[in-house]
Design an enzyme around this catalytic site. Structure first.
Site, short mmCIF file in Angstrom:
data_model
loop_
_atom_site.label_atom_id
_atom_site.label_comp_id
_atom_site.label_asym_id
_atom_site.label_seq_id
_atom_site.Cartn_x
_atom_site.Cartn_y
_atom_site.Cartn_z
N ASP A 11 -16.89 -12.56 -12.61
CA ASP A 11 -16.34 -13.88 -12.35
C ASP A 11 -16.05 -14.54 -13.69
OD1 ASP A 11 -16.68 -13.52 -9.65
OD2 ASP A 11 -18.55 -14.65 -9.53
N ASP A 130 -14.29 -15.25 1.64
CA ASP A 130 -15.59 -15.88 1.39
C ASP A 130 -16.03 -16.53 2.69
OD1 ASP A 130 -15.30 -15.20 -1.29
OD2 ASP A 130 -14.43 -17.14 -1.83
#
Length: 251
Positions: A11, A130
């Site tokens: 990330d 997600d």
């Protein structure tokens, strides 16, 4: 039988690798190019780089960083974050990425999945989802877990497949960073409903969790971040463990 894949996820925020818990409380994990090279040498099958604030901040993904990564590593990598149109995909593939991951933009404009598949091939299009488990069902979120969409995980995953997605990357916000194992029941349900590979994400804390994602969750690949970034699990040792457990992996 296709070998199961181990995929470190990096990330990226402000050019640095970070890792959080339940999508918040980020800490620094190092240089994304050096980490990627290290994982490639350890035996990772693929890498995923996500510009985690691109959609939220309304900007494009890091083309220059992608060029640097492509120059240093020799395994396939996927790039996501802030991809809203075909030009974004083209730019990132030209910079050296092998696949792109779309999440928020695909929910807002599902036609984007069809367009990417038609122009570049389904194998380029990873649809990331997600989802959070709340009130007995899995709800999908936008913008790095900030905005609920009203869409349900299984329905949206099936629609994404029907529109041309090559893979589904399912991250459980409920399990993210807490290291208690992957959401194997939900993964198995996805595997039963879909004909494309499912990548498990969210919950890895020990080697057994990877085994369970493959055996119980029927996942095709397992993605993890902090256990690799902070040296808790070595990829080579993990793969040897999985092989000893009877799971087909590339050594």
């Amino acid at each position: 039988m296709l070998a199961k894949r181990i995929i470190p996820c990096l990330d990226i925020k402000n050019g640095t690798t970070v890792k959080g818990t339940n999508f918040v409380n980020f800490r620094n994990a190092g240089d994304p190019v050096e980490l990627g090279k290290q994982y490639s040498e350890q035996g990772a099958d693929e890498l995923v780089y996500l510009d985690i604030t691109a959609s939220h901040e309304g900007r494009k993904t890091f083309t220059e960083l992608v060029k640097k990564i492509a120059a240093r590593i020799n395994i396939p990598f996927t790039v996501g974050g802030g991809i809203n149109e075909l030009q974004d995909v083209d730019r990132l593939l030209q910079a050296g990425a092998d696949k792109v991951s779309v999440n928020s933009a695909a929910i807002r404009n599902p036609q984007l999945i069809e367009d990417i598949a038609a122009h570049f091939g389904s194998q380029v299009c990873v649809v990331a989802i997600d989802a959070n488990f709340e009130q007995g069902e899995w709800g999908c979120y936008l913008n790095g877990g900030r905005i609920p969409t009203g869409k349900r995980l299984f329905d949206w995953a099936k629609e994404a497949e029907d529109r041309g997605a090559g893979e589904i990357l399912f991250t459980s916000m409920t399990h993210d960073g807490v290291k208690t194992g992957y959401p194997n029941e939900a993964l198995a349900s996805l595997a039963e409903r879909l004909h494309i590979p499912v990548i498990a994400s969210g919950g890895a804390g020990e080697k057994e969790h990877f085994r369970d994602a493959f055996v119980l969750g029927k996942a095709d690949a397992a993605l993890a971040a902090s256990v690799f970034h902070f040296g808790e699990i070595d990829i080579g040792e993990l793969k040897q463990y999985l092989r000893n457990e009877g799971i087909e992996v590339r050594l």
